[in-house]
Design a protein around this motif. Structure first.
Motif, PDB file in Angstrom:
ATOM      1  N   THR A   2      47.462  32.349  42.747  1.00 27.93           N
ATOM      2  CA  THR A   2      47.163  31.013  42.266  1.00 27.93           C
ATOM      3  C   THR A   2      45.720  30.490  42.471  1.00 27.93           C
ATOM      4  OG1 THR A   2      48.320  29.920  43.829  1.00 27.93           O
ATOM      5  CG2 THR A   2      49.394  30.199  41.699  1.00 27.93           C
ATOM      6  N   SER A   3      45.253  31.106  43.372  1.00 25.10           N
ATOM      7  CA  SER A   3      43.713  30.916  43.729  1.00 25.10           C
ATOM      8  C   SER A   3      42.728  32.004  43.619  1.00 25.10           C
ATOM      9  CB  SER A   3      43.632  30.614  45.131  1.00 25.10           C
ATOM     10  OG  SER A   3      43.886  31.736  46.022  1.00 25.10           O
ATOM     11  N   TYR A   4      43.106  33.196  43.101  1.00 21.87           N
ATOM     12  CA  TYR A   4      42.263  34.095  42.845  1.00 21.87           C
ATOM     13  C   TYR A   4      42.485  34.828  41.280  1.00 21.87           C
ATOM     14  CZ  TYR A   4      39.875  38.761  43.957  1.00 21.87           C
ATOM     15  OH  TYR A   4      38.663  39.760  43.896  1.00 21.87           O
ATOM     16  N   ASN A   5      41.629  34.167  40.300  1.00 18.57           N
ATOM     17  CA  ASN A   5      42.109  34.468  39.068  1.00 18.57           C
ATOM     18  C   ASN A   5      40.965  34.795  38.279  1.00 18.57           C
ATOM     19  OD1 ASN A   5      43.745  31.772  39.955  1.00 18.57           O
ATOM     20  ND2 ASN A   5      44.923  33.379  38.978  1.00 18.57           N
ATOM     21  N   ASN A   6      40.941  35.795  37.204  1.00 24.10           N
ATOM     22  CA  ASN A   6      40.011  35.735  36.344  1.00 24.10           C
ATOM     23  C   ASN A   6      40.306  35.157  34.924  1.00 24.10           C
ATOM     24  OD1 ASN A   6      37.854  37.469  37.359  1.00 24.10           O
ATOM     25  ND2 ASN A   6      38.867  39.306  37.099  1.00 24.10           N
ATOM     26  N   PHE A   7      39.652  34.012  34.553  1.00 28.07           N
ATOM     27  CA  PHE A   7      40.104  33.071  33.484  1.00 28.07           C
ATOM     28  C   PHE A   7      38.761  32.472  33.104  1.00 28.07           C
ATOM     29  CE2 PHE A   7      43.712  30.240  32.076  1.00 28.07           C
ATOM     30  CZ  PHE A   7      43.314  30.523  30.742  1.00 28.07           C
ATOM     31  N   TYR A   8      37.815  33.266  32.446  1.00 29.34           N
ATOM     32  CA  TYR A   8      36.377  32.964  32.150  1.00 29.34           C
ATOM     33  C   TYR A   8      36.484  31.479  31.466  1.00 29.34           C
ATOM     34  CZ  TYR A   8      34.368  37.357  34.071  1.00 29.34           C
ATOM     35  OH  TYR A   8      34.066  38.013  34.591  1.00 29.34           O
ATOM     36  N   GLU A   9      37.465  31.214  30.837  1.00 26.11           N
ATOM     37  CA  GLU A   9      37.657  29.686  30.074  1.00 26.11           C
ATOM     38  C   GLU A   9      37.230  28.621  30.863  1.00 26.11           C
ATOM     39  OE1 GLU A   9      39.318  32.412  29.294  1.00 26.11           O
ATOM     40  OE2 GLU A   9      39.697  32.354  27.119  1.00 26.11           O
ATOM     41  N   PHE A  10      37.638  29.015  32.300  1.00 21.88           N
ATOM     42  CA  PHE A  10      37.205  27.883  33.345  1.00 21.88           C
ATOM     43  C   PHE A  10      36.124  28.447  34.310  1.00 21.88           C
ATOM     44  CE2 PHE A  10      41.871  27.336  32.124  1.00 21.88           C
ATOM     45  CZ  PHE A  10      41.567  26.113  31.490  1.00 21.88           C
ATOM     46  N   GLY A  11      35.411  29.461  33.954  1.00 22.12           N
ATOM     47  CA  GLY A  11      34.326  29.778  34.840  1.00 22.12           C
ATOM     48  C   GLY A  11      34.527  31.123  35.261  1.00 22.12           C
ATOM     49  N   THR A  12      33.389  31.930  35.511  1.00 23.22           N
ATOM     50  CA  THR A  12      33.621  33.320  35.910  1.00 23.22           C
ATOM     51  C   THR A  12      33.835  33.512  37.488  1.00 23.22           C
ATOM     52  OG1 THR A  12      30.883  33.055  36.145  1.00 23.22           O
ATOM     53  CG2 THR A  12      32.083  33.721  34.031  1.00 23.22           C
ATOM     54  N   GLY A  13      33.951  32.633  38.304  1.00 22.76           N
ATOM     55  CA  GLY A  13      34.178  32.736  39.742  1.00 22.76           C
ATOM     56  C   GLY A  13      35.733  32.940  39.760  1.00 22.76           C
ATOM     57  N   LYS A  14      36.201  33.780  40.814  1.00 21.76           N
ATOM     58  CA  LYS A  14      37.594  33.808  40.902  1.00 21.76           C
ATOM     59  C   LYS A  14      38.068  32.478  41.447  1.00 21.76           C
ATOM     60  CE  LYS A  14      37.865  38.433  40.669  1.00 21.76           C
ATOM     61  NZ  LYS A  14      36.645  38.936  40.383  1.00 21.76           N
ATOM     62  N   ALA A  15      37.389  31.559  41.876  1.00 21.11           N
ATOM     63  CA  ALA A  15      38.027  30.323  42.552  1.00 21.11           C
ATOM     64  C   ALA A  15      38.040  29.412  41.273  1.00 21.11           C
ATOM     65  CB  ALA A  15      37.408  29.898  43.480  1.00 21.11           C
ATOM     66  N   GLY A  71      39.432  33.424  50.842  1.00 21.56           N
ATOM     67  CA  GLY A  71      39.980  33.717  49.762  1.00 21.56           C
ATOM     68  C   GLY A  71      41.000  34.818  49.898  1.00 21.56           C
ATOM     69  N   ALA A  72      41.544  35.408  48.684  1.00 25.50           N
ATOM     70  CA  ALA A  72      42.458  36.369  48.518  1.00 25.50           C
ATOM     71  C   ALA A  72      41.807  37.824  48.993  1.00 25.50           C
ATOM     72  CB  ALA A  72      43.012  36.303  47.129  1.00 25.50           C
ATOM     73  N   ASN A  73      40.556  38.089  48.502  1.00 25.24           N
ATOM     74  CA  ASN A  73      40.035  39.308  48.692  1.00 25.24           C
ATOM     75  C   ASN A  73      38.533  39.068  49.572  1.00 25.24           C
ATOM     76  OD1 ASN A  73      39.303  41.881  48.418  1.00 25.24           O
ATOM     77  ND2 ASN A  73      39.233  41.681  46.099  1.00 25.24           N
ATOM     78  N   PRO A  74      39.025  38.808  50.802  1.00 22.91           N
ATOM     79  CA  PRO A  74      37.897  38.527  51.941  1.00 22.91           C
ATOM     80  C   PRO A  74      36.803  39.777  51.833  1.00 22.91           C
ATOM     81  CG  PRO A  74      40.023  38.936  52.959  1.00 22.91           C
ATOM     82  CD  PRO A  74      40.253  38.824  51.589  1.00 22.91           C
ATOM     83  N   ILE A  75      37.415  41.121  51.611  1.00 19.54           N
ATOM     84  CA  ILE A  75      36.354  42.134  51.594  1.00 19.54           C
ATOM     85  C   ILE A  75      35.353  42.046  50.508  1.00 19.54           C
ATOM     86  CG2 ILE A  75      36.157  44.761  51.606  1.00 19.54           C
ATOM     87  CD1 ILE A  75      38.827  44.796  53.155  1.00 19.54           C
ATOM     88  N   GLU A  76      35.811  41.582  49.363  1.00 21.63           N
ATOM     89  CA  GLU A  76      34.950  41.576  48.074  1.00 21.63           C
ATOM     90  C   GLU A  76      34.097  39.972  48.375  1.00 21.63           C
ATOM     91  OE1 GLU A  76      35.933  41.163  43.592  1.00 21.63           O
ATOM     92  OE2 GLU A  76      36.312  39.147  44.724  1.00 21.63           O
ATOM     93  N   ALA A  77      34.581  39.030  49.210  1.00 19.23           N
ATOM     94  CA  ALA A  77      33.561  37.960  49.424  1.00 19.23           C
ATOM     95  C   ALA A  77      32.637  38.235  50.353  1.00 19.23           C
ATOM     96  CB  ALA A  77      34.482  37.040  50.162  1.00 19.23           C
ATOM     97  N   ILE A  78      32.851  39.216  51.491  1.00 18.49           N
ATOM     98  CA  ILE A  78      31.861  39.910  52.376  1.00 18.49           C
ATOM     99  C   ILE A  78      30.921  40.794  51.770  1.00 18.49           C
ATOM    100  CG2 ILE A  78      31.602  41.529  54.493  1.00 18.49           C
ATOM    101  CD1 ILE A  78      34.284  40.204  55.477  1.00 18.49           C
ATOM    102  N   THR A  79      31.375  41.506  50.612  1.00 17.42           N
ATOM    103  CA  THR A  79      30.317  42.442  50.042  1.00 17.42           C
ATOM    104  C   THR A  79      29.324  41.665  49.206  1.00 17.42           C
ATOM    105  OG1 THR A  79      32.310  43.896  49.915  1.00 17.42           O
ATOM    106  CG2 THR A  79      30.558  44.444  48.523  1.00 17.42           C
ATOM    107  N   HIS A  80      29.908  40.746  48.515  1.00 20.76           N
ATOM    108  CA  HIS A  80      28.990  39.881  47.527  1.00 20.76           C
ATOM    109  C   HIS A  80      28.164  38.842  48.500  1.00 20.76           C
ATOM    110  CE1 HIS A  80      31.799  40.143  44.092  1.00 20.76           C
ATOM    111  NE2 HIS A  80      31.372  41.113  44.248  1.00 20.76           N
ATOM    112  N   GLY A  81      28.638  38.270  49.492  1.00 21.06           N
ATOM    113  CA  GLY A  81      27.795  37.441  50.344  1.00 21.06           C
ATOM    114  C   GLY A  81      26.717  38.074  51.081  1.00 21.06           C
ATOM    115  N   SER A  82      27.173  39.339  51.718  1.00 18.72           N
ATOM    116  CA  SER A  82      26.037  40.063  52.359  1.00 18.72           C
ATOM    117  C   SER A  82      24.821  40.572  51.409  1.00 18.72           C
ATOM    118  CB  SER A  82      26.590  41.281  53.009  1.00 18.72           C
ATOM    119  OG  SER A  82      27.079  42.123  52.381  1.00 18.72           O
TER     120      SER A  82
END
Lengths: 310, 202
Positions: free
Chosen positions: A70-83, B31-42
């Motif tokens: 419930t915190s890592y979602n692709n739902f571009y209607e609310f923004g393109t970031g996962k959060a 977050g749920a995918n820390p490795i992705e966060a590190i990849t994007h952050g770096s």
């Protein structure tokens, strides 16, 4: 906000009790503060789920924690970031909600969510979800077969495809203010895919009504296809003779096909699909043909060139 | 402010994003995918330090301060440091050193190709960022280090080709880069020189 009574729950059968208790505490704490609505990750529709029976095809793999689902979602209607969806989806109003069914069928019409829920007994299905971006989850959905829903409208012989549409309302879905995709979001299935017993209309997860960020109040779940095919917050269903064009197909036809079946042998032009990272795991696992549902669905595509029909 | 102090301040600033990422990783706050966060952050910090490095010469010209040019090398090396982190994350946490797979990725996927090219070009700049190389290479050192204009271009392209639909973020980097390159165009420099000579004449 309605929170159902403990005796309505049957998911305890399949959820580890400590997780279950933790979740109850979480929600109770929110209620005690009287401000559960202020935490968007607790944002839930006003619908009440009744009895939930264990359904077929469920995976016995470890479920992805509720918090991640419930915190890592692709739902571009609310923004393109996962959060973004978890943070920004509180503005979505899911009650009242209705789904309009039209096109090649004998009994078109509009159905309120309550009526939909009344007519279909709910099941829990624990499905794998594989995103086209190379990550995956295991989610205990609550819903009913799309086939049962479709049959009520008696599609005619010209109904070869079903098209779905997400709500289009910039006030409720702030991400639609920017034309990242051609709104409203559209998806489609071939009739036999739609009628397949695996295909689910989901109204909940982890025994609770769908949180807004997961596509409340009603969404599609097609576990053998990449996640973007499982369209969220559905307001329209249309039976069609011609193949619909999905939003992602429209945005990048060379990257997203109509079928978009999970297939480790057909790479997305920009990343390999051979492996995936299961959320919560360190290493990567091999992606399975049809996301591991080949036994159930491979016959739908016999004789088809899946490299061409990606 | 003495230059030594300025330098240590900028050194700490340079380490801050990496420290923050490490801290968040340790606290399980990525977050749920820390490795992705590190990849994007770096990756994003590589691009940011590249652009900050490019901003130092114009900053000196406009402000008259001398410190921007004196910290330029350190900033460039920070860009290299984050690029190394970014590449390591990819090689290790994304591909687990599966070299045939990595090679295919470089060949098949344009965004990986340009990203890898950018790193390969950055490498000689980092290696020759010392006094000995400057002396040894003479005029060629300056020529070689003109790659500092090409590398961020490749970096931005790497970002553009990576995103699925939302180009806003890479577009911001592209605009900043375009501005930093534009102020270096002969026309813009001539105008400025003319202004300076007018001022001194007057």
């Amino acid at each position: 906000m309605l929170i159902k009574q403990a005796q309505d729950l049957t998911e305890a059968d399949v959820t580890p009790p400590e997780l279950y208790r933790e979740r109850r505490r979480f929600i109770q704490a929110g209620l005690a503060a009287g401000t559960a609505w202020a935490w968007p990750w607790l944002a839930q529709g006003a619908i009440k789920l009744g009895e939930i029976a264990p359904g077929p095809f469920s995976s016995d793999e470890e479920k992805t924690p509720y918090k991640d689902v419930t915190s890592y979602n692709n739902f571009y209607e609310f923004g393109t970031g996962k959060a973004d969806p978890a943070i920004r989806s509180a503005s979505l109003i899911t009650d009242p909600w209705s789904v309009e069914v039209s096109g090649e069928c004998d009994r078109p019409g509009s159905l309120g969510l309550e009526d939909i829920l009344k007519a279909h007994p709910l099941q829990e299905r624990i499905y794998r979800l594989r995103c086209v971006e190379g990550w995956s989850m295991v989610i205990p959905w609550v819903g009913f077969p799309l086939a049962d829903f479709i049959q009520r409208f008696q599609p005619n012989s010209r109904a070869k495809y079903v098209e779905f549409e997400t709500l289009y309302d910039k006030a409720q879905m702030p991400g639609q203010r920017r034309r990242v995709l051609n709104w409203p979001y559209r998806e489609g299935l071939r009739m036999d895919e739609a009628m397949h017993p695996l295909t689910l209309l989901a109204v909940g997860l982890y025994g609770e009504p769908l949180p807004n960020q997961n596509g409340a109040p009603i969404r599609l779940v097609v576990p053998w296809k990449y996640g973007f095919k499982s369209i969220k917050s559905i307001v329209k269903v249309r039976f069609r003779e011609t193949q619909p064009v999905s939003s992602w197909q429209q945005a990048a036809p060379s990257e997203y096909g109509f079928y978009s079946n999970v297939n480790p042998n057909v790479d997305h032009p920009r990343w390999s699909q051979r492996r995936e990272r299961r959320i919560g795991e360190f290493g990567k696992r091999k992606t399975l043909m049809f996301n591991g549902y080949a036994e159930q669905v491979a016959s739908l595509y016999s004789g088809m060139d899946l490299k061409k029909n990606f | 402010m003495p230059i030594a102090l300025t330098k240590s301040l900028i050194f700490s600033l340079g380490l801050l994003p990496a420290a923050l990422l490490a801290w968040q990783f340790y606290r399980d706050e990525l977050g749920a995918n820390p490795i992705e966060a590190i990849t994007h952050g770096s990756g994003e910090w590589t691009l940011r330090w590249l652009l900050v490095t490019l901003a130092m010469t114009p900053l000196k010209r406009w402000s008259g301060w001398s410190w921007p040019v004196r910290v330029r090398r350190m900033l460039g090396l920070f860009a290299f440091f984050y690029a190394c982190l970014h590449l390591m994350t990819y090689l290790w946490l994304d591909q687990f050193f599966d070299w045939p797979e990595i090679w295919l990725d470089i060949l098949d996927r344009p965004f990986i190709t340009v990203g890898m090219l950018a790193f390969v070009l950055l490498l000689p700049l980092a290696l020759t960022s010392n006094r000995y190389s400057i002396k040894k290479l003479g005029r060629n050192w300056k020529r070689l280090h003109r790659l500092a204009y090409v590398i961020p271009l490749l970096g931005v392209l790497h970002f553009v080709w990576l995103v699925k639909a939302d180009l806003r973020e890479p577009a911001i980097y592209a605009l900043v880069l375009a501005a930093l390159l534009a102020v270096r165009l002969p026309a813009s420099r001539r105008k400025e020189k003319a202004k300076v000579s007018r001022q001194t004449a007057g």
